[in-house]
Design a protein around this motif. Sequence first.
Motif, PDB file in Angstrom:
ATOM      1  N   SER A  85      -5.909 -61.083  24.382  1.00  0.00           N
ATOM      2  CA  SER A  85      -4.901 -61.879  23.697  1.00  0.00           C
ATOM      3  C   SER A  85      -3.677 -61.015  23.415  1.00  0.00           C
ATOM      4  CB  SER A  85      -5.457 -62.433  22.386  1.00  0.00           C
ATOM      5  OG  SER A  85      -5.781 -61.373  21.502  1.00  0.00           O
ATOM      6  N   ILE A  86      -2.600 -61.631  22.997  1.00  0.00           N
ATOM      7  CA  ILE A  86      -1.374 -60.879  22.717  1.00  0.00           C
ATOM      8  C   ILE A  86      -1.653 -59.778  21.714  1.00  0.00           C
ATOM      9  CG2 ILE A  86       0.942 -61.013  21.732  1.00  0.00           C
ATOM     10  CD1 ILE A  86       1.132 -63.862  22.771  1.00  0.00           C
ATOM     11  N   MET A  87      -2.325 -60.136  20.617  1.00  0.00           N
ATOM     12  CA  MET A  87      -2.700 -59.175  19.581  1.00  0.00           C
ATOM     13  C   MET A  87      -3.690 -59.846  18.640  1.00  0.00           C
ATOM     14  SD  MET A  87       0.773 -59.186  17.219  1.00  0.00           S
ATOM     15  CE  MET A  87       0.051 -58.082  15.998  1.00  0.00           C
ATOM     16  N   PRO A  88      -4.497 -59.092  17.923  1.00  0.00           N
ATOM     17  CA  PRO A  88      -5.444 -59.688  16.980  1.00  0.00           C
ATOM     18  C   PRO A  88      -4.728 -60.524  15.924  1.00  0.00           C
ATOM     19  CG  PRO A  88      -5.937 -57.363  17.323  1.00  0.00           C
ATOM     20  CD  PRO A  88      -4.624 -57.612  17.981  1.00  0.00           C
ATOM     21  N   GLY A  89      -5.307 -61.674  15.610  1.00  0.00           N
ATOM     22  CA  GLY A  89      -4.744 -62.536  14.581  1.00  0.00           C
ATOM     23  C   GLY A  89      -3.645 -63.462  15.051  1.00  0.00           C
ATOM     24  N   SER A  90      -3.305 -63.427  16.341  1.00  0.00           N
ATOM     25  CA  SER A  90      -2.267 -64.317  16.850  1.00  0.00           C
ATOM     26  C   SER A  90      -2.735 -65.764  16.771  1.00  0.00           C
ATOM     27  CB  SER A  90      -1.930 -63.965  18.299  1.00  0.00           C
ATOM     28  OG  SER A  90      -1.073 -64.955  18.872  1.00  0.00           O
ATOM     29  N   PRO A  91      -1.868 -66.703  16.421  1.00  0.00           N
ATOM     30  CA  PRO A  91      -2.269 -68.114  16.380  1.00  0.00           C
ATOM     31  C   PRO A  91      -2.557 -68.698  17.758  1.00  0.00           C
ATOM     32  CG  PRO A  91       0.087 -67.899  16.041  1.00  0.00           C
ATOM     33  CD  PRO A  91      -0.466 -66.519  16.034  1.00  0.00           C
ATOM     34  N   VAL A  92      -2.222 -67.966  18.815  1.00  0.00           N
ATOM     35  CA  VAL A  92      -2.516 -68.435  20.175  1.00  0.00           C
ATOM     36  C   VAL A  92      -3.462 -67.449  20.863  1.00  0.00           C
ATOM     37  CG1 VAL A  92      -0.353 -69.696  20.386  1.00  0.00           C
ATOM     38  CG2 VAL A  92      -0.421 -67.296  21.073  1.00  0.00           C
TER      39      VAL A  92
END
Length: 271
Positions: A209-216
């Motif tokens: 994912s883009i980064m941990p905790g991202s909404p997407v």
Amino acid sequence: MLSDLGEEVTMGVVGARRGNRAVQRATEWLKEILEAKATEPELAFDWHVLASIQGGGDVKIRQKACTGAAAMPVAGFWVGGLGYDESLASRAKVLGTVTSSLPPELPRFLPLTVGTPIEVLQAVLLGVDVLELTYPAQTAHQGIALTFSCDMPADAEEGDVASVLSALLPPPEPETPEAAGAVPMPALPAREVLQLQLRSPECREDFHSIMPGSPVSQYCRAYLCHLLDVRELLGTMLLTQHNLDMYVRLFDAIRQHIAKGTLGRFASWFL
């Protein structure tokens, strides 16, 4: 009917005549709006008027505008003419003059054509309460995901906060005219922050994912890269959602550090 609408004068415009004309037009328009608000029956509802503070890069004209606007029955102030192509240092001088000349109990609104996190921190440090900006959506349209952190560690070194922040704040007034040219200018920070270009070759087969905790976070970098490559609108929409969430985190952190009295330390750490 309102006439002679306000005139936006950027800091790149030289000449006191143009700055004074902008202040005069803003004052006349403000008086017309306030009169209509007080007398027109169809405007008899709860709404607020902000005074436009113009003057370009001339601090004396800006002070004149602030004095006139502060004497009016307004709900706050809108600082015009900033947020274009001026440097952070020149913006700091004008913005610091404006905010120090306005009553502290009323909000100050600053529209920025970009509004990077560095610009946001500078504005808040100088007393701005509300900002309008395009940076989260703008970067998303460029295929960029913001990846900076707002979680300052509890054991973060304080360091020389004043030295770091000097690049964003107005320079101190020299004690003597001879000392004016002897003060070295601080190194200005880059306006960019940590970010990820999803169109880069490294993302084509990156299934994180883009980064941990991202909404997407349910969408991997490779899929987002594919959406951007084929110009699928969903890719920009997902990046906008992510970048807006990053700004929500940034403003949450700023509010928390204002409440704790540690905003200067946070801004220094962030830089």
